[in-house]
Design an enzyme around this catalytic site. Sequence first.
Site, mmCIF file in Angstrom:
data_model
loop_
_atom_site.group_PDB
_atom_site.id
_atom_site.type_symbol
_atom_site.label_atom_id
_atom_site.label_comp_id
_atom_site.label_asym_id
_atom_site.label_seq_id
_atom_site.Cartn_x
_atom_site.Cartn_y
_atom_site.Cartn_z
ATOM 1 N NE ARG A 36 -3.596 3.000 -11.570
ATOM 2 C CZ ARG A 36 -3.250 4.188 -11.095
ATOM 3 N NH1 ARG A 36 -2.602 5.061 -11.844
ATOM 4 N NH2 ARG A 36 -3.531 4.510 -9.851
ATOM 5 N N GLY A 62 0.768 -1.232 0.000
ATOM 6 C CA GLY A 62 0.000 0.000 0.000
ATOM 7 C C GLY A 62 0.800 1.283 0.000
ATOM 8 N N GLY A 103 3.994 -3.589 -4.216
ATOM 9 C CA GLY A 103 3.809 -3.774 -5.648
ATOM 10 C C GLY A 103 4.063 -2.474 -6.362
ATOM 11 N NE ARG A 104 -0.172 2.351 -5.891
ATOM 12 C CZ ARG A 104 -1.314 2.349 -6.550
ATOM 13 N NH1 ARG A 104 -1.388 2.944 -7.713
ATOM 14 N NH2 ARG A 104 -2.384 1.773 -6.038
ATOM 15 C CD GLU A 154 1.159 -9.672 0.755
ATOM 16 O OE1 GLU A 154 1.015 -10.847 1.121
ATOM 17 O OE2 GLU A 154 0.192 -8.885 0.599
ATOM 18 C CE1 TYR A 171 -9.616 1.670 -9.834
ATOM 19 C CE2 TYR A 171 -7.430 1.821 -10.805
ATOM 20 C CZ TYR A 171 -8.477 1.063 -10.303
ATOM 21 O OH TYR A 171 -8.361 -0.302 -10.269
ATOM 22 C CE1 TYR A 202 -2.111 -3.453 -9.089
ATOM 23 C CE2 TYR A 202 -1.078 -1.411 -8.359
ATOM 24 C CZ TYR A 202 -1.467 -2.720 -8.115
ATOM 25 O OH TYR A 202 -1.211 -3.286 -6.887
ATOM 26 C CB CYS A 214 -14.849 3.836 -30.537
ATOM 27 S SG CYS A 214 -14.158 3.951 -32.181
ATOM 28 C CD GLU A 215 -16.199 3.302 -24.625
ATOM 29 O OE1 GLU A 215 -16.797 4.139 -23.928
ATOM 30 O OE2 GLU A 215 -16.707 2.232 -25.006
#
Length: 443
Positions: free
Chosen positions: A330, A248, A292-293, A290, A334, A390, A361-362
């Site tokens: 992302r 985190g 990650g980021r 743990e 988010y 991510y 196409c969004e």
Amino acid sequence: MYFHGTSKINAQGHLEIGGCDVADLAKQFGTPLYIVDEALVRQRAREYVESFRASGLKFQVAYASKAFSVMAMCAIAEQEDLSLDVVSDGELYTALQAGFPAQRIHFHGNNKTPDEINMALDANIGCFVVDNFNELYLLNALAGDKGKKVQVLLRITPGVEAHTHEYISTGQTDSKFGFDLGNGTAYLAIQEAAAQSNIELLGVHSHIGSQIFEVEGFAMAVDKVAGFAVKVREELNITFRVINLGGGIGIRYVEGDTPLPIAQYVKAITDSIINNFTNADYPLPEIWVEPGRSMVGDAGTTLYTVGTSKDIPGVRKYIAVDGGMTDNPRPALYESKYEAVLANRANESVEETVSVAGKCCESGDMLIWDLELPKAKTGDLLAVFCTGAYNYAMASNYNRIRRPAVVFVKDGAADVAVKRESLDDIVGNDVIPARLKQTSAAK
């Protein structure tokens, strides 16, 4: 502009990463392109390991592979003496195919399938992080079928939830993960785990949030977990040998993000562990984390080629690049923020404010709103920073767009870690049923 790791502007006015001019990388490998600063990944890994080593506690630093799971990253994790956290058969298979030591693999997930559990059992992984009662009983049964006894941590929700610049102590009962500490479910899970003949209970796991810039939430979680450990030992005569505090820790994406040095987070965790357990006359447990980021996030850069533009007078100017939400979902998911530069004109002065659109196409396929740049032209290279976590992991083939290649750069060398998908890859798993072929032939 804030540069990460080995990133800098070279004499040609180009962005350079790992000693490689990104304009040369674009010519060699094409765009979009994920570029990973290998030296920075290794630096982050060593910061974690050295900080824990300084505490004198036993520890494992397990890279959370969900952030970026490719075989090359697994190889680096092994070389840097990390363990590995996986959450699916795909991540497990990636690790095993990379030759990662199975005993250093921890298997997470709130809905592990029987096939995934059997695969992990056959590989003799080091630990299962059990998330619920169904899994506990299933794991015990499947391990028994194979004549094995497996090491387990129970994931608990400690009643602490932390995110960027804030932390709260609430029930946090409403979560799909883990056994709740507040309502007694975690205590019952300890009893049930101890009763299973094929389960060896090592301790507990907790995770309090993501992109955290403070240490208070981690200290609060340790307080709660330590109190629970003391209660379990006094009432059930079970001593936790391992406490896993998850991940985190945040990174800097944009100006205003203020993560602390990794060593400061680790010291807060280890000091709290030592104080809590020493004061309770409790054997100091082994500490697992743990990251990650914080291991790979700021080591990644995504390189795009600028294509079209659209200027709406008095409203905004859009520039479009050859990627978008397929390689970085992302911002759409988010509202994540990023910084970027024109990589082939990195020394030039800002001339305009633009918003960077993707090619899907969004209307929601936007990478960056209101980015200050020199006047961008078709063919320019746009480098978006801090895309190591991510981004590749969550990439998709929406609109049947091919996923980019991944290159690792270090000391002037660039090596492909993931090949660019081909058009044949896009249709590689497609099958036209025979009845549809017959219908087409009839016409």
